[in-house]
Design a protein around this motif. Sequence first.
Motif, PDB file in Angstrom:
ATOM      1  N   LYS A 239       0.865  -1.181   0.000  1.00  0.00           N
ATOM      2  CA  LYS A 239       0.000   0.000   0.000  1.00  0.00           C
ATOM      3  C   LYS A 239       0.896   1.223   0.000  1.00  0.00           C
ATOM      4  CE  LYS A 239      -3.886  -2.275   0.609  1.00  0.00           C
ATOM      5  NZ  LYS A 239      -4.266  -3.031  -0.501  1.00  0.00           N
ATOM      6  N   PRO A 240       0.939   2.037  -1.021  1.00  0.00           N
ATOM      7  CA  PRO A 240       0.224   1.865  -2.280  1.00  0.00           C
ATOM      8  C   PRO A 240       0.920   0.821  -3.164  1.00  0.00           C
ATOM      9  CG  PRO A 240       1.594   3.813  -2.422  1.00  0.00           C
ATOM     10  CD  PRO A 240       1.749   3.265  -1.007  1.00  0.00           C
ATOM     11  N   GLN A 241       0.178   0.293  -4.108  1.00  0.00           N
ATOM     12  CA  GLN A 241       0.748  -0.658  -5.040  1.00  0.00           C
ATOM     13  C   GLN A 241       1.650   0.061  -6.034  1.00  0.00           C
ATOM     14  OE1 GLN A 241      -2.915  -2.390  -6.456  1.00  0.00           O
ATOM     15  NE2 GLN A 241      -2.673  -4.162  -5.106  1.00  0.00           N
ATOM     16  N   LYS A 242       2.766  -0.585  -6.376  1.00  0.00           N
ATOM     17  CA  LYS A 242       3.691  -0.025  -7.359  1.00  0.00           C
ATOM     18  C   LYS A 242       3.555  -0.839  -8.644  1.00  0.00           C
ATOM     19  CE  LYS A 242       7.819   0.927  -6.083  1.00  0.00           C
ATOM     20  NZ  LYS A 242       9.186   0.848  -5.512  1.00  0.00           N
ATOM     21  N   TRP A 243       3.304  -0.151  -9.739  1.00  0.00           N
ATOM     22  CA  TRP A 243       3.098  -0.800 -11.029  1.00  0.00           C
ATOM     23  C   TRP A 243       4.267  -0.531 -11.950  1.00  0.00           C
ATOM     24  CZ3 TRP A 243      -0.876  -4.061 -11.785  1.00  0.00           C
ATOM     25  CH2 TRP A 243      -1.901  -4.029 -10.837  1.00  0.00           C
ATOM     26  N   GLU A 244       4.648  -1.550 -12.716  1.00  0.00           N
ATOM     27  CA  GLU A 244       5.711  -1.372 -13.695  1.00  0.00           C
ATOM     28  C   GLU A 244       5.319  -2.045 -15.000  1.00  0.00           C
ATOM     29  OE1 GLU A 244       9.219  -4.242 -12.763  1.00  0.00           O
ATOM     30  OE2 GLU A 244       8.401  -3.567 -10.834  1.00  0.00           O
ATOM     31  N   PHE A 245       5.764  -1.444 -16.094  1.00  0.00           N
ATOM     32  CA  PHE A 245       5.471  -1.984 -17.416  1.00  0.00           C
ATOM     33  C   PHE A 245       6.296  -3.237 -17.681  1.00  0.00           C
ATOM     34  CE2 PHE A 245       3.859   2.296 -18.189  1.00  0.00           C
ATOM     35  CZ  PHE A 245       2.694   2.007 -18.893  1.00  0.00           C
ATOM     36  N   VAL A 246       5.703  -4.155 -18.409  1.00  0.00           N
ATOM     37  CA  VAL A 246       6.406  -5.341 -18.899  1.00  0.00           C
ATOM     38  C   VAL A 246       6.699  -5.066 -20.370  1.00  0.00           C
ATOM     39  CG1 VAL A 246       6.263  -7.809 -19.363  1.00  0.00           C
ATOM     40  CG2 VAL A 246       5.178  -6.848 -17.306  1.00  0.00           C
ATOM     41  N   ALA A 247       7.969  -5.028 -20.702  1.00  0.00           N
ATOM     42  CA  ALA A 247       8.358  -4.738 -22.083  1.00  0.00           C
ATOM     43  C   ALA A 247       7.943  -5.888 -22.997  1.00  0.00           C
ATOM     44  CB  ALA A 247       9.862  -4.521 -22.175  1.00  0.00           C
ATOM     45  N   PRO A 248       7.234  -5.570 -24.075  1.00  0.00           N
ATOM     46  CA  PRO A 248       6.880  -6.635 -25.027  1.00  0.00           C
ATOM     47  C   PRO A 248       8.136  -7.134 -25.725  1.00  0.00           C
ATOM     48  CG  PRO A 248       6.154  -4.485 -25.839  1.00  0.00           C
ATOM     49  CD  PRO A 248       6.741  -4.265 -24.483  1.00  0.00           C
ATOM     50  N   LEU A 249       8.212  -8.437 -25.928  1.00  0.00           N
ATOM     51  CA  LEU A 249       9.373  -9.035 -26.578  1.00  0.00           C
ATOM     52  C   LEU A 249       8.880  -9.913 -27.708  1.00  0.00           C
ATOM     53  CD1 LEU A 249      12.439  -9.340 -26.520  1.00  0.00           C
ATOM     54  CD2 LEU A 249      12.158 -11.193 -24.885  1.00  0.00           C
ATOM     55  N   LYS A 250       9.129  -9.486 -28.920  1.00  0.00           N
ATOM     56  CA  LYS A 250       8.639 -10.184 -30.105  1.00  0.00           C
ATOM     57  C   LYS A 250       9.074 -11.649 -30.092  1.00  0.00           C
ATOM     58  CE  LYS A 250       7.121  -9.179 -34.528  1.00  0.00           C
ATOM     59  NZ  LYS A 250       5.735  -8.894 -34.577  1.00  0.00           N
ATOM     60  N   GLY A 251       8.124 -12.546 -30.321  1.00  0.00           N
ATOM     61  CA  GLY A 251       8.408 -13.968 -30.398  1.00  0.00           C
ATOM     62  C   GLY A 251       8.503 -14.669 -29.056  1.00  0.00           C
ATOM     63  N   ALA A 252       8.220 -13.963 -27.962  1.00  0.00           N
ATOM     64  CA  ALA A 252       8.326 -14.550 -26.621  1.00  0.00           C
ATOM     65  C   ALA A 252       6.968 -14.525 -25.931  1.00  0.00           C
ATOM     66  CB  ALA A 252       9.341 -13.778 -25.788  1.00  0.00           C
ATOM     67  N   PHE A 253       6.804 -15.385 -24.965  1.00  0.00           N
ATOM     68  CA  PHE A 253       5.614 -15.374 -24.116  1.00  0.00           C
ATOM     69  C   PHE A 253       5.933 -14.654 -22.816  1.00  0.00           C
ATOM     70  CE2 PHE A 253       4.447 -19.412 -26.359  1.00  0.00           C
ATOM     71  CZ  PHE A 253       3.218 -18.996 -26.843  1.00  0.00           C
ATOM     72  N   ILE A 254       4.976 -13.900 -22.330  1.00  0.00           N
ATOM     73  CA  ILE A 254       4.999 -13.412 -20.961  1.00  0.00           C
ATOM     74  C   ILE A 254       4.235 -14.462 -20.169  1.00  0.00           C
ATOM     75  CG2 ILE A 254       4.156 -11.613 -19.395  1.00  0.00           C
ATOM     76  CD1 ILE A 254       4.360  -9.705 -21.915  1.00  0.00           C
ATOM     77  N   VAL A 255       4.755 -14.885 -19.029  1.00  0.00           N
ATOM     78  CA  VAL A 255       4.111 -15.932 -18.229  1.00  0.00           C
ATOM     79  C   VAL A 255       3.549 -15.310 -16.965  1.00  0.00           C
ATOM     80  CG1 VAL A 255       4.416 -18.127 -17.025  1.00  0.00           C
ATOM     81  CG2 VAL A 255       5.708 -17.665 -19.136  1.00  0.00           C
TER      82      VAL A 255
END
Length: 156
Positions: A91-107
């Motif tokens: 509290k408070p929650q901290k948010w961060e972007f996940v960089a897109p990576l071509k050809g990969a899966f985000i799990v």
Amino acid sequence: MEKYHREALEVAKAISRIIALALNLEVDFFDRQEMLGKPIANLRLLHYEGRVSDPMKGIYGAGAHSDFGLITLLATDDVFGLQICKDKDAKPQKWEFVAPLKGAFIVNLGDMLERWSNCIFRSTLHRVVGNGQERYSIAYFVEPNHDCLLECLPTC
């Protein structure tokens, strides 16, 4: 589509073997018939309009949530938008972007894995924040068979 489904399931099973080893289980623990031998696996095609989100006003492409199942494989285009919160209890929650990576899966780890592992693995709290660009992703949700008994894993 059938080929994608089949190959994505093989990726999910490979990841489940890594999870099993991390939990000091036999490598093929999740391969059993009642688990991922006949899994429930759903594919969802996602499109986010080119709108701008305003988290301060509660406007998102997708609000904060975690997925129910074991894991979710997410294939994305090259547009930023997915955010994760590494400590969902903060509290408070901290948010961060996940960089897109071509050809990969985000799990994303699911609530089921969190419960199964007695919170050793925590489900991934995530959301989508629009930046004015259209965004596409493919979510592949993986859960065990309907007959699978869910209880704390023996090593947890």
